[in-house]
Scaffold this motif. Structure first.
Motif, PDB file in Angstrom:
ATOM      1  N   LEU A 146      19.110  11.714  49.121  1.00  0.00           N
ATOM      2  CA  LEU A 146      18.583  13.082  49.126  1.00  0.00           C
ATOM      3  C   LEU A 146      17.057  13.074  49.057  1.00  0.00           C
ATOM      4  O   LEU A 146      16.394  13.853  49.746  1.00  0.00           O
ATOM      5  CB  LEU A 146      19.152  13.874  47.948  1.00  0.00           C
ATOM      6  N   PHE A 147      16.506  12.197  48.250  1.00  0.00           N
ATOM      7  CA  PHE A 147      15.046  12.133  48.130  1.00  0.00           C
ATOM      8  C   PHE A 147      14.412  11.707  49.449  1.00  0.00           C
ATOM      9  O   PHE A 147      13.382  12.251  49.865  1.00  0.00           O
ATOM     10  CB  PHE A 147      14.653  11.162  47.011  1.00  0.00           C
ATOM     11  N   GLU A 148      15.011  10.747  50.124  1.00  0.00           N
ATOM     12  CA  GLU A 148      14.450  10.253  51.379  1.00  0.00           C
ATOM     13  C   GLU A 148      14.513  11.299  52.485  1.00  0.00           C
ATOM     14  O   GLU A 148      13.750  11.234  53.455  1.00  0.00           O
ATOM     15  CB  GLU A 148      15.169   8.972  51.814  1.00  0.00           C
ATOM     16  N   LYS A 149      15.388  12.274  52.373  1.00  0.00           N
ATOM     17  CA  LYS A 149      15.480  13.339  53.371  1.00  0.00           C
ATOM     18  C   LYS A 149      14.335  14.344  53.257  1.00  0.00           C
ATOM     19  O   LYS A 149      14.097  15.130  54.176  1.00  0.00           O
ATOM     20  CB  LYS A 149      16.811  14.081  53.231  1.00  0.00           C
ATOM     21  N   LEU A 150      13.631  14.335  52.150  1.00  0.00           N
ATOM     22  CA  LEU A 150      12.562  15.301  51.938  1.00  0.00           C
ATOM     23  C   LEU A 150      11.330  14.945  52.762  1.00  0.00           C
ATOM     24  O   LEU A 150      11.067  13.778  53.059  1.00  0.00           O
ATOM     25  CB  LEU A 150      12.186  15.352  50.457  1.00  0.00           C
ATOM     26  N   SER A 151      10.552  15.962  53.098  1.00  0.00           N
ATOM     27  CA  SER A 151       9.277  15.728  53.772  1.00  0.00           C
ATOM     28  C   SER A 151       8.281  15.161  52.763  1.00  0.00           C
ATOM     29  O   SER A 151       8.499  15.214  51.549  1.00  0.00           O
ATOM     30  CB  SER A 151       8.739  17.035  54.351  1.00  0.00           C
ATOM     31  N   ASP A 152       7.178  14.636  53.258  1.00  0.00           N
ATOM     32  CA  ASP A 152       6.152  14.090  52.370  1.00  0.00           C
ATOM     33  C   ASP A 152       5.615  15.167  51.427  1.00  0.00           C
ATOM     34  O   ASP A 152       5.364  14.894  50.241  1.00  0.00           O
ATOM     35  CB  ASP A 152       5.006  13.483  53.178  1.00  0.00           C
ATOM     36  N   ASP A 153       5.426  16.371  51.941  1.00  0.00           N
ATOM     37  CA  ASP A 153       4.938  17.462  51.093  1.00  0.00           C
ATOM     38  C   ASP A 153       5.949  17.806  50.012  1.00  0.00           C
ATOM     39  O   ASP A 153       5.580  18.058  48.856  1.00  0.00           O
ATOM     40  CB  ASP A 153       4.636  18.710  51.934  1.00  0.00           C
ATOM     41  N   GLU A 154       7.235  17.825  50.384  1.00  0.00           N
ATOM     42  CA  GLU A 154       8.273  18.118  49.396  1.00  0.00           C
ATOM     43  C   GLU A 154       8.341  17.029  48.337  1.00  0.00           C
ATOM     44  O   GLU A 154       8.482  17.307  47.143  1.00  0.00           O
ATOM     45  CB  GLU A 154       9.626  18.284  50.093  1.00  0.00           C
ATOM     46  N   LYS A 155       8.245  15.772  48.753  1.00  0.00           N
ATOM     47  CA  LYS A 155       8.279  14.661  47.797  1.00  0.00           C
ATOM     48  C   LYS A 155       7.140  14.762  46.794  1.00  0.00           C
ATOM     49  O   LYS A 155       7.323  14.487  45.601  1.00  0.00           O
ATOM     50  CB  LYS A 155       8.203  13.323  48.533  1.00  0.00           C
ATOM     51  N   SER A 156       5.975  15.161  47.254  1.00  0.00           N
ATOM     52  CA  SER A 156       4.822  15.256  46.352  1.00  0.00           C
ATOM     53  C   SER A 156       4.966  16.394  45.357  1.00  0.00           C
ATOM     54  O   SER A 156       4.264  16.423  44.345  1.00  0.00           O
ATOM     55  CB  SER A 156       3.536  15.440  47.163  1.00  0.00           C
ATOM     56  N   ASP A 157       5.887  17.313  45.630  1.00  0.00           N
ATOM     57  CA  ASP A 157       6.090  18.469  44.751  1.00  0.00           C
ATOM     58  C   ASP A 157       7.306  18.298  43.845  1.00  0.00           C
ATOM     59  O   ASP A 157       7.693  19.217  43.129  1.00  0.00           O
ATOM     60  CB  ASP A 157       6.248  19.736  45.611  1.00  0.00           C
ATOM     61  N   VAL A 158       7.928  17.122  43.882  1.00  0.00           N
ATOM     62  CA  VAL A 158       9.102  16.864  43.046  1.00  0.00           C
ATOM     63  C   VAL A 158       8.653  16.359  41.677  1.00  0.00           C
ATOM     64  O   VAL A 158       7.923  15.382  41.580  1.00  0.00           O
ATOM     65  CB  VAL A 158      10.033  15.826  43.707  1.00  0.00           C
ATOM     66  N   HIS A 159       9.086  17.064  40.628  1.00  0.00           N
ATOM     67  CA  HIS A 159       8.731  16.668  39.271  1.00  0.00           C
ATOM     68  C   HIS A 159       9.950  16.380  38.404  1.00  0.00           C
ATOM     69  O   HIS A 159       9.807  15.885  37.287  1.00  0.00           O
ATOM     70  CB  HIS A 159       7.880  17.753  38.606  1.00  0.00           C
ATOM     71  N   GLU A 160      11.131  16.699  38.892  1.00  0.00           N
ATOM     72  CA  GLU A 160      12.360  16.350  38.182  1.00  0.00           C
ATOM     73  C   GLU A 160      13.542  16.496  39.120  1.00  0.00           C
ATOM     74  O   GLU A 160      13.405  17.030  40.216  1.00  0.00           O
ATOM     75  CB  GLU A 160      12.503  17.173  36.899  1.00  0.00           C
ATOM     76  N   ILE A 161      14.702  16.005  38.727  1.00  0.00           N
ATOM     77  CA  ILE A 161      15.771  15.767  39.702  1.00  0.00           C
ATOM     78  C   ILE A 161      16.354  17.049  40.301  1.00  0.00           C
ATOM     79  O   ILE A 161      16.792  17.045  41.444  1.00  0.00           O
ATOM     80  CB  ILE A 161      16.898  14.895  39.105  1.00  0.00           C
ATOM     81  N   ILE A 162      16.390  18.141  39.564  1.00  0.00           N
ATOM     82  CA  ILE A 162      16.991  19.360  40.102  1.00  0.00           C
ATOM     83  C   ILE A 162      16.295  19.775  41.394  1.00  0.00           C
ATOM     84  O   ILE A 162      16.933  20.263  42.328  1.00  0.00           O
ATOM     85  CB  ILE A 162      16.955  20.501  39.060  1.00  0.00           C
ATOM     86  N   LYS A 163      14.977  19.558  41.461  1.00  0.00           N
ATOM     87  CA  LYS A 163      14.226  19.952  42.658  1.00  0.00           C
ATOM     88  C   LYS A 163      14.723  19.196  43.883  1.00  0.00           C
ATOM     89  O   LYS A 163      14.803  19.752  44.986  1.00  0.00           O
ATOM     90  CB  LYS A 163      12.736  19.687  42.432  1.00  0.00           C
ATOM     91  N   VAL A 164      15.074  17.938  43.719  1.00  0.00           N
ATOM     92  CA  VAL A 164      15.564  17.142  44.840  1.00  0.00           C
ATOM     93  C   VAL A 164      16.866  17.725  45.381  1.00  0.00           C
ATOM     94  O   VAL A 164      17.048  17.857  46.598  1.00  0.00           O
ATOM     95  CB  VAL A 164      15.763  15.671  44.415  1.00  0.00           C
ATOM     96  N   TYR A 165      17.756  18.089  44.482  1.00  0.00           N
ATOM     97  CA  TYR A 165      19.026  18.677  44.900  1.00  0.00           C
ATOM     98  C   TYR A 165      18.827  20.078  45.478  1.00  0.00           C
ATOM     99  O   TYR A 165      19.442  20.448  46.481  1.00  0.00           O
ATOM    100  CB  TYR A 165      20.009  18.704  43.720  1.00  0.00           C
ATOM    101  N   TYR A 166      17.971  20.842  44.854  1.00  0.00           N
ATOM    102  CA  TYR A 166      17.687  22.209  45.316  1.00  0.00           C
ATOM    103  C   TYR A 166      17.137  22.208  46.740  1.00  0.00           C
ATOM    104  O   TYR A 166      17.580  22.994  47.593  1.00  0.00           O
ATOM    105  CB  TYR A 166      16.702  22.870  44.357  1.00  0.00           C
TER     106      TYR A 166
END
Length: 230
Positions: A177-197
């Motif tokens: 799930l994390f690898e599917k995120l864009s670079d901008d999204e990855k930089s805005d992840v601060h805890e796991i719920i955001k990755v799932y959301y």
């Protein structure tokens, strides 16, 4: 297989100490040790992975040797620049062990030293059943959004919760799930719920505990000292 990841890779500048807050002592015992002691109560954990700022790894090991000398499940690794980087370092460590295709990871803020054994057990059980889980507690105060000291929005507090840890996930799914995120999204992840959301995946939410607060400010240190006073 189940692994505990205790995030202690930062310095906790808001607490106002001249050392990382996890090394502040109450009753001559560092806060990080209080947290680790809760996790070693559960035999389910194959390893308890504790992150540390690079320059404090030796000191972290010294504390473990002093207070928990007979616990060989504890592993000290270097933390990252951000909370998410520290979590990814822990995931990479678990990945290298390769004893299970999709182990359960229970991730916890080391600054939440009053986590209960029951809360950790619930996290493991719900993650095993639902794939991911997180405790929350209801918001009791009115919450407003502000900009330039002006209220811009007043959300319905009955729809708001405070997110706590420990949070659980299955390692392979989280990585994918994390690898599917864009670079901008990855930089805005601060805890796991955001990755799932961001991936439109649900996290199972369960009741947390008010006592499971995160030590963040000088007042929190005072409160912890009061709770732990002999």
């Amino acid at each position: 297989m189940t692994y505990a990841v205790l995030l202690a890779g930062g310095i906790g500048s808001r607490v106002g100490a001249n050392i990382p807050k996890q090394f502040i002592k109450i009753n001559n015992k560092p806060l990080i040790v209080y947290c680790i002691e809760k996790f070693i109560l559960l035999n389910e954990f194959k390893k308890i992975i504790v992150s540390s700022p690079k320059e404090y790894i030796s000191q972290t090991k010294e504390f473990i040797d002093e207070f928990l000398p007979n616990e060989d499940r504890i592993v000290i690794i270097e933390g990252g620049e951000t909370r998410q980087d520290t979590l990814l370092n822990s995931i990479h460590y678990i990945d290298k062990i390769k004893d299970c295709d999709n182990p359960i990871v229970v991730c916890h803020d080391a600054a939440r030293i009053f986590v209960s054994e029951k809360l950790i057990e619930n996290c493991i059980d719900y993650t095993r059943k639902y794939g991911s889980s997180s405790p929350v507690v209801s918001t009791t105060d009115v919450i407003v959004e502000m900009e330039n000291k002006t209220v811009t929005r007043m959300p319905n507090r009955y729809n708001l919760v405070h997110v706590q840890t420990p949070q659980g996930f299955k390692l392979t799914e989280y990585k994918n799930l994390f690898e599917k995120l864009s670079d901008d999204e990855k930089s805005d992840v601060h805890e796991i719920i955001k990755v799932y959301y961001l991936n439109n995946k649900e996290v199972y939410i369960f009741n947390g505990e008010k006592s499971n607060f995160k030590i963040t400010t000088p007042f929190d240190i005072e409160l912890a000292e009061f709770i732990l006073k002999e």
